[in-house]
Scaffold this motif. Sequence first.
Motif, PDB file in Angstrom:
ATOM      1  N   ARG A  94       3.142 -98.494 -24.793  1.00  0.00           N
ATOM      2  CA  ARG A  94       2.421 -98.248 -23.538  1.00  0.00           C
ATOM      3  C   ARG A  94       1.617 -99.480 -23.133  1.00  0.00           C
ATOM      4  NH1 ARG A  94      -0.509 -92.784 -22.761  1.00  0.00           N
ATOM      5  NH2 ARG A  94       1.558 -92.290 -22.046  1.00  0.00           N
ATOM      6  N   LYS A  95       1.014-100.147 -24.107  1.00  0.00           N
ATOM      7  CA  LYS A  95       0.232-101.349 -23.804  1.00  0.00           C
ATOM      8  C   LYS A  95       1.137-102.435 -23.225  1.00  0.00           C
ATOM      9  CE  LYS A  95      -2.994-104.592 -25.924  1.00  0.00           C
ATOM     10  NZ  LYS A  95      -3.664-104.999 -27.153  1.00  0.00           N
ATOM     11  N   LYS A  96       2.334-102.629 -23.804  1.00  0.00           N
ATOM     12  CA  LYS A  96       3.279-103.617 -23.289  1.00  0.00           C
ATOM     13  C   LYS A  96       3.729-103.237 -21.877  1.00  0.00           C
ATOM     14  CE  LYS A  96       5.180-105.096 -27.731  1.00  0.00           C
ATOM     15  NZ  LYS A  96       6.372-105.111 -28.579  1.00  0.00           N
ATOM     16  N   TYR A  97       4.013-101.958 -21.674  1.00  0.00           N
ATOM     17  CA  TYR A  97       4.442-101.490 -20.362  1.00  0.00           C
ATOM     18  C   TYR A  97       3.357-101.747 -19.319  1.00  0.00           C
ATOM     19  CZ  TYR A  97       5.458 -98.223 -16.574  1.00  0.00           C
ATOM     20  OH  TYR A  97       5.659 -97.663 -15.345  1.00  0.00           O
ATOM     21  N   CYS A  98       2.131-101.402 -19.651  1.00  0.00           N
ATOM     22  CA  CYS A  98       1.018-101.591 -18.713  1.00  0.00           C
ATOM     23  C   CYS A  98       0.818-103.065 -18.388  1.00  0.00           C
ATOM     24  CB  CYS A  98      -0.268-100.982 -19.280  1.00  0.00           C
ATOM     25  SG  CYS A  98      -0.231 -99.183 -19.333  1.00  0.00           S
ATOM     26  N   GLU A  99       0.938-103.905 -19.385  1.00  0.00           N
ATOM     27  CA  GLU A  99       0.796-105.347 -19.150  1.00  0.00           C
ATOM     28  C   GLU A  99       1.890-105.839 -18.206  1.00  0.00           C
ATOM     29  OE1 GLU A  99       1.286-109.221 -21.944  1.00  0.00           O
ATOM     30  OE2 GLU A  99      -0.053-107.656 -22.697  1.00  0.00           O
ATOM     31  N   SER A 100       3.100-105.372 -18.395  1.00  0.00           N
ATOM     32  CA  SER A 100       4.216-105.752 -17.541  1.00  0.00           C
ATOM     33  C   SER A 100       4.014-105.267 -16.105  1.00  0.00           C
ATOM     34  CB  SER A 100       5.515-105.175 -18.111  1.00  0.00           C
ATOM     35  OG  SER A 100       6.583-105.377 -17.221  1.00  0.00           O
ATOM     36  N   VAL A 101       3.588-104.021 -15.936  1.00  0.00           N
ATOM     37  CA  VAL A 101       3.370-103.468 -14.597  1.00  0.00           C
ATOM     38  C   VAL A 101       2.238-104.208 -13.894  1.00  0.00           C
ATOM     39  CG1 VAL A 101       2.670-101.402 -13.323  1.00  0.00           C
ATOM     40  CG2 VAL A 101       4.319-101.213 -15.163  1.00  0.00           C
ATOM     41  N   ARG A 102       1.182-104.527 -14.612  1.00  0.00           N
ATOM     42  CA  ARG A 102       0.064-105.258 -14.002  1.00  0.00           C
ATOM     43  C   ARG A 102       0.486-106.672 -13.576  1.00  0.00           C
ATOM     44  NH1 ARG A 102      -3.584-102.434 -18.146  1.00  0.00           N
ATOM     45  NH2 ARG A 102      -4.663-100.905 -16.848  1.00  0.00           N
ATOM     46  N   THR A 103       1.314-107.303 -14.399  1.00  0.00           N
ATOM     47  CA  THR A 103       1.819-108.631 -14.039  1.00  0.00           C
ATOM     48  C   THR A 103       2.679-108.542 -12.784  1.00  0.00           C
ATOM     49  OG1 THR A 103       1.798-109.309 -16.356  1.00  0.00           O
ATOM     50  CG2 THR A 103       3.166-110.610 -14.859  1.00  0.00           C
ATOM     51  N   ASN A 104       3.564-107.537 -12.734  1.00  0.00           N
ATOM     52  CA  ASN A 104       4.412-107.353 -11.548  1.00  0.00           C
ATOM     53  C   ASN A 104       3.570-107.066 -10.308  1.00  0.00           C
ATOM     54  OD1 ASN A 104       6.680-107.766 -13.090  1.00  0.00           O
ATOM     55  ND2 ASN A 104       7.145-105.594 -13.329  1.00  0.00           N
ATOM     56  N   LEU A 105       2.530-106.277 -10.455  1.00  0.00           N
ATOM     57  CA  LEU A 105       1.656-105.957  -9.327  1.00  0.00           C
ATOM     58  C   LEU A 105       0.977-107.223  -8.808  1.00  0.00           C
ATOM     59  CD1 LEU A 105       0.286-103.948  -7.423  1.00  0.00           C
ATOM     60  CD2 LEU A 105      -1.441-103.583  -9.203  1.00  0.00           C
ATOM     61  N   ALA A 106       0.519-108.061  -9.708  1.00  0.00           N
ATOM     62  CA  ALA A 106      -0.130-109.313  -9.302  1.00  0.00           C
ATOM     63  C   ALA A 106       0.853-110.203  -8.552  1.00  0.00           C
ATOM     64  CB  ALA A 106      -0.688-110.041 -10.525  1.00  0.00           C
ATOM     65  N   GLN A 107       2.101-110.251  -9.041  1.00  0.00           N
ATOM     66  CA  GLN A 107       3.127-111.040  -8.346  1.00  0.00           C
ATOM     67  C   GLN A 107       3.386-110.488  -6.951  1.00  0.00           C
ATOM     68  OE1 GLN A 107       4.798-113.826  -9.113  1.00  0.00           O
ATOM     69  NE2 GLN A 107       3.692-114.057 -11.042  1.00  0.00           N
ATOM     70  N   LEU A 108       3.466-109.170  -6.836  1.00  0.00           N
ATOM     71  CA  LEU A 108       3.718-108.548  -5.539  1.00  0.00           C
ATOM     72  C   LEU A 108       2.571-108.800  -4.557  1.00  0.00           C
ATOM     73  CD1 LEU A 108       5.213-105.160  -6.756  1.00  0.00           C
ATOM     74  CD2 LEU A 108       6.423-106.868  -5.401  1.00  0.00           C
ATOM     75  N   GLN A 109       1.352-108.731  -5.054  1.00  0.00           N
ATOM     76  CA  GLN A 109       0.193-108.897  -4.173  1.00  0.00           C
ATOM     77  C   GLN A 109      -0.024-110.352  -3.770  1.00  0.00           C
ATOM     78  OE1 GLN A 109      -2.800-107.013  -6.619  1.00  0.00           O
ATOM     79  NE2 GLN A 109      -2.625-105.082  -5.491  1.00  0.00           N
ATOM     80  N   ASN A 110       0.291-111.295  -4.626  1.00  0.00           N
ATOM     81  CA  ASN A 110      -0.015-112.703  -4.370  1.00  0.00           C
ATOM     82  C   ASN A 110       1.117-113.477  -3.697  1.00  0.00           C
ATOM     83  OD1 ASN A 110      -2.584-112.469  -5.486  1.00  0.00           O
ATOM     84  ND2 ASN A 110      -1.788-112.814  -7.547  1.00  0.00           N
ATOM     85  N   ASN A 111       2.323-112.963  -3.710  1.00  0.00           N
ATOM     86  CA  ASN A 111       3.455-113.682  -3.134  1.00  0.00           C
ATOM     87  C   ASN A 111       4.077-112.856  -2.008  1.00  0.00           C
ATOM     88  OD1 ASN A 111       3.266-115.786  -5.024  1.00  0.00           O
ATOM     89  ND2 ASN A 111       4.427-114.595  -6.519  1.00  0.00           N
ATOM     90  N   PRO A 112       3.861-113.275  -0.759  1.00  0.00           N
ATOM     91  CA  PRO A 112       4.447-112.521   0.348  1.00  0.00           C
ATOM     92  C   PRO A 112       5.955-112.712   0.473  1.00  0.00           C
ATOM     93  CG  PRO A 112       3.213-114.392   1.189  1.00  0.00           C
ATOM     94  CD  PRO A 112       2.995-114.349  -0.292  1.00  0.00           C
ATOM     95  N   ARG A 113       6.494-113.774  -0.097  1.00  0.00           N
ATOM     96  CA  ARG A 113       7.931-114.040  -0.007  1.00  0.00           C
ATOM     97  C   ARG A 113       8.551-113.803  -1.381  1.00  0.00           C
ATOM     98  NH1 ARG A 113       8.804-119.603   2.937  1.00  0.00           N
ATOM     99  NH2 ARG A 113       9.972-118.572   4.566  1.00  0.00           N
ATOM    100  N   LEU A 114       9.051-112.612  -1.581  1.00  0.00           N
ATOM    101  CA  LEU A 114       9.653-112.260  -2.869  1.00  0.00           C
ATOM    102  C   LEU A 114      11.145-112.041  -2.709  1.00  0.00           C
ATOM    103  CD1 LEU A 114       7.018-109.745  -4.214  1.00  0.00           C
ATOM    104  CD2 LEU A 114       7.445-112.030  -5.047  1.00  0.00           C
ATOM    105  N   ARG A 115      11.851-112.377  -3.758  1.00  0.00           N
ATOM    106  CA  ARG A 115      13.300-112.169  -3.779  1.00  0.00           C
ATOM    107  C   ARG A 115      13.634-111.300  -4.976  1.00  0.00           C
ATOM    108  NH1 ARG A 115      16.479-117.276  -1.630  1.00  0.00           N
ATOM    109  NH2 ARG A 115      14.938-118.029  -0.159  1.00  0.00           N
ATOM    110  N   THR A 116      14.680-110.518  -4.790  1.00  0.00           N
ATOM    111  CA  THR A 116      15.162-109.672  -5.865  1.00  0.00           C
ATOM    112  C   THR A 116      16.675-109.772  -5.915  1.00  0.00           C
ATOM    113  OG1 THR A 116      15.120-107.454  -6.816  1.00  0.00           O
ATOM    114  CG2 THR A 116      15.294-107.587  -4.443  1.00  0.00           C
ATOM    115  N   GLU A 117      17.238-109.432  -7.041  1.00  0.00           N
ATOM    116  CA  GLU A 117      18.685-109.531  -7.198  1.00  0.00           C
ATOM    117  C   GLU A 117      19.300-108.157  -6.969  1.00  0.00           C
ATOM    118  OE1 GLU A 117      21.777-110.628 -10.717  1.00  0.00           O
ATOM    119  OE2 GLU A 117      20.011-111.904 -10.490  1.00  0.00           O
ATOM    120  N   VAL A 118      20.223-108.080  -6.019  1.00  0.00           N
ATOM    121  CA  VAL A 118      20.936-106.852  -5.720  1.00  0.00           C
ATOM    122  C   VAL A 118      22.426-107.156  -5.770  1.00  0.00           C
ATOM    123  CG1 VAL A 118      21.349-105.062  -3.994  1.00  0.00           C
ATOM    124  CG2 VAL A 118      19.065-106.027  -4.261  1.00  0.00           C
TER     125      VAL A 118
END
Length: 146
Positions: A94-118
């Motif tokens: 759970r601690k690893k998961y939370c750390e990962s989600v928080r990192t992703n949230l910071a990336q989403l909030q700080n970078n308006p131009r995001l790319r994803t692989e589809v």
Amino acid sequence: MRRMMILGSLLLTLSTTAMASQVYKWVDDKGVTHFGANPPQGQAATSVNTVIAQPKAAAKTATPTVPAVNSGEAEQKVIDAKVKQQVAEQATERKKYCESVRTNLAQLQNNPRLRTEVNGEQVRLGEDQRQAKIAEAQKAIKENCN
């Protein structure tokens, strides 16, 4: 006077065994073990031996013995250790998961131009998609990381 003390001691010794009542042991529907003076209606109960045997006199050359651990207690300790280990592993995950989600949230909030692989292609996220992912990440943090 001496006779009265001997008679009183004898009566006291005999009265403790006469006053001892029967004790019953049973397990309820939830698996909880109960002890009581009266067995429950409609359930199987076993009688518990309440007589305590007098300890044997230890020989002068005998080494002190360690009291034997009840096999039920030993099994329970093993089960407890396994459960504690599982809980610790879950807490680590759970601690690893939370750390990962928080990192992703910071990336989403700080970078308006995001790319994803589809389907093997890089696709730029629109603002509404980015806000939806931010909301998902915040919800995951709120539910799992407090």
